[in-house]
Motif scaffolding. Structure first.
Motif, short mmCIF file in Angstrom:
data_model
loop_
_atom_site.label_atom_id
_atom_site.label_comp_id
_atom_site.label_asym_id
_atom_site.label_seq_id
_atom_site.Cartn_x
_atom_site.Cartn_y
_atom_site.Cartn_z
N UNK A 29 8.07 -20.25 -117.16
CA UNK A 29 8.03 -21.17 -116.04
C UNK A 29 7.61 -22.34 -116.59
N UNK A 30 6.65 -22.65 -117.63
CA UNK A 30 6.53 -23.98 -118.22
C UNK A 30 7.83 -24.55 -118.49
N UNK A 31 8.83 -24.08 -119.06
CA UNK A 31 10.06 -24.49 -119.48
C UNK A 31 10.89 -24.81 -118.29
N UNK A 32 10.64 -24.30 -117.31
CA UNK A 32 11.49 -24.61 -116.03
C UNK A 32 10.77 -25.72 -115.28
N UNK A 33 9.43 -25.90 -115.50
CA UNK A 33 8.76 -27.11 -114.84
C UNK A 33 9.19 -28.44 -115.80
N UNK A 308 14.89 -18.83 -115.61
CA UNK A 308 13.83 -19.49 -114.84
C UNK A 308 14.37 -20.80 -114.56
N UNK A 309 15.03 -21.40 -115.62
CA UNK A 309 15.54 -22.53 -115.55
C UNK A 309 16.62 -22.76 -114.53
N UNK A 310 17.55 -21.77 -114.40
CA UNK A 310 18.41 -21.91 -113.24
C UNK A 310 17.93 -21.41 -112.05
N UNK A 311 16.70 -20.62 -111.92
CA UNK A 311 16.02 -20.33 -110.75
C UNK A 311 15.66 -21.88 -110.07
N UNK A 352 10.27 -21.88 -126.07
CA UNK A 352 9.73 -23.14 -125.85
C UNK A 352 10.97 -24.23 -126.47
N UNK A 353 11.51 -23.76 -127.76
CA UNK A 353 12.54 -24.85 -128.19
C UNK A 353 14.00 -24.93 -127.17
N UNK A 354 14.01 -23.41 -126.69
CA UNK A 354 15.43 -23.49 -126.08
C UNK A 354 14.88 -24.55 -124.55
N UNK A 355 14.03 -24.41 -124.16
CA UNK A 355 13.50 -25.18 -122.85
C UNK A 355 13.48 -26.61 -123.16
N UNK A 356 13.23 -26.99 -124.43
CA UNK A 356 13.16 -28.28 -124.80
C UNK A 356 14.54 -28.80 -124.97
N UNK A 357 15.18 -28.11 -125.67
CA UNK A 357 16.65 -28.47 -125.68
C UNK A 357 17.32 -28.87 -124.61
N UNK A 358 17.12 -27.93 -123.45
CA UNK A 358 17.72 -28.22 -122.25
C UNK A 358 17.07 -29.44 -121.61
N UNK A 359 15.81 -29.53 -121.45
CA UNK A 359 15.08 -30.77 -121.10
C UNK A 359 15.71 -31.99 -121.70
#
Ligand code: ATP
Length: 368
Positions: A29-33, A308-311, A352-359
């Motif tokens: 969820x922190x990645x999605x946020x 979560x990110x697609x959600x 986290x790193x995958x979330x960072x990359x998308x962000x």
């Protein structure tokens, strides 16, 4: 307090309640946020600590006024997952998650099944254009209402019943929702949707099946431009694996929807890729990845954050942020293309790193 939501409706800013919950919910969820923030969507967040830790600390599952507050003060709810091996009864998960679905009457569980990259599908020769359907699961009735009971427990004469509750109102509104969804949502390639398939087991579950069959025919008659179809749930499972191209919009009951969307997640690259919304048109709706808390992988920074990110993208679309939704979807596609993903789908990044990359990708498209 009641002015908060009114305020958000006056301007464009939307208020989002964030309940990360347990296990990998706390990681994805922190990645999605983070990605929502990178998209520039005009939203503000409020964190809720509902979950196993809170329950173990002070016995609270949902604070008094909890659901009323969510409905009154927020435009949408972003949820992670609930379930923790320390809470054997899973009571908190039941009260929070089923509570939200039932007490806030979020009757339509919308689960898009989209293959974003051919390499993620275990079927041979299947391309992204071949897997683009939506499962609409009834979310407030069926066997999940906990009706039934146990008699003579622990004796050789024990009897257990689990009632399958199907109301005329409940069946009608979910089938109507499916036809309206089909009418108003295009496929990923922009072409219109044109088929609604009802999945049931009316050959064995004859009473509930008869209600679903009658209502389906009545509603279908109101939508002559949409082709109505029917399959028994067992046949549907076979067909989903044999030829997912044939599906467009599928509507079904609570339990079958639960089961077939795990199978459908397999077509998309696993549970880590699947998004969902729990919707009541016009009311505060809740969005959650299809996966659960996944205790075996929790806390290791390995969970796939893309579900979560697609959600989150789906939630933003629901709130009217269409540009931001497209940017996030495009960034996830690019991450898959460049293998900037977690290991479950072939990459080597952490959560986290995958979330960072998308962000970062989303921010880069903003500034380009
Ligand atoms: P629930 O009962 O809450 O639906 P579950 O136990 O059926 O949960 P999950 O906890 O969602 O299912 O996950 C089952 C397994 O699938 C996990 O142990 C993990 O191996 C895999 N999995 C689920 N979600 C993810 C994810 N986001 N990233 C990687 N693997 C995942």
């Amino acid at each position: 307090m009641s002015s908060l939501k009114k305020d958000s409706k006056i301007g464009t800013r939307k208020r989002i309640a964030v309940i990360a919950g347990d296990g990998i919910g706390q990681e994805v969820i922190p990645q999605a946020v983070k990605v929502i923030k990178a998209s520039g969507a005009d939203v503000e967040f409020a964190d809720f600590d509902w979950g196993a830790d809170r329950y173990l600390r002070d016995g609270t599952t949902v604070p008094p006024d909890g659901f009323a507050r969510l409905s009154r003060d927020f435009d949408a709810i972003l949820v992670g997952a609930f379930g923790d091996p320390r809470v054997k009864t899973n009571i908190h998960a039941k009260e929070i998650l089923l509570g939200m679905r039932f007490k806030m009457d979020l009757y339509a569980n919308v689960r898009p099944v989209r293959l974003l990259d051919a390499a993620l599908c275990p079927l041979k020769g299947v391309e992204p254009k071949d897997v683009d359907f939506i499962v609409i699961r009834e979310n407030t009735e069926g066997v999940y209402t906990d009706a039934g009971g146990v008699f003579k427990q622990g004796t050789p004469d024990e009897i257990a019943t689990q009632e399958d509750i199907n109301t005329r109102k409940g069946v009608e509104r979910i089938i109507l929702y499916a036809f309206e969804f089909c009418r108003s949502h295009a496929k990923i390639d922009g072409s219109p949707r044109g088929k609604v398939l009802m999945c049931d087991k009316s050959n064995a579950m004859t009473h509930a099946g008869s209600l679903w069959q009658r209502v389906f025919k009545e509603v279908a008659a109101e939508y002559p431009q949409i082709t109505p179809q029917h399959m028994y749930v067992d046949a549907l499972c076979l067909q989903m694996v044999r030829d997912p191209r044939q599906f467009d919009v599928i509507v079904t009951n609570n339990m079958f929807g639960d089961i077939i969307t795990d199978l459908a997640a397999g077509l998309q690259g696993g549970l880590g890729m699947a998004a969902s919304g729990n919707i009541h048109p016009g009311k505060t709706s809740m969005f959650e990845p299809v996966h659960g808390s996944a205790p075996p992988i929790a806390g290791k920074n390995v969970a796939n954050p893309f579900g979560a990110i697609l959600t989150a993208a789906m939630m933003l679309g629901h709130l009217g942020f269409t540009k931001e939704t497209s940017k996030i979807d495009a960034a996830v596609l690019e991450a898959l293309r460049q293998k900037k993903t977690t290991e479950d789908i072939g990459g080597s990044l952490g959560t986290r790193e995958a979330g960072d990359w998308v962000a970062e990708q989303v921010s880069a498209t903003l500034s380009s």
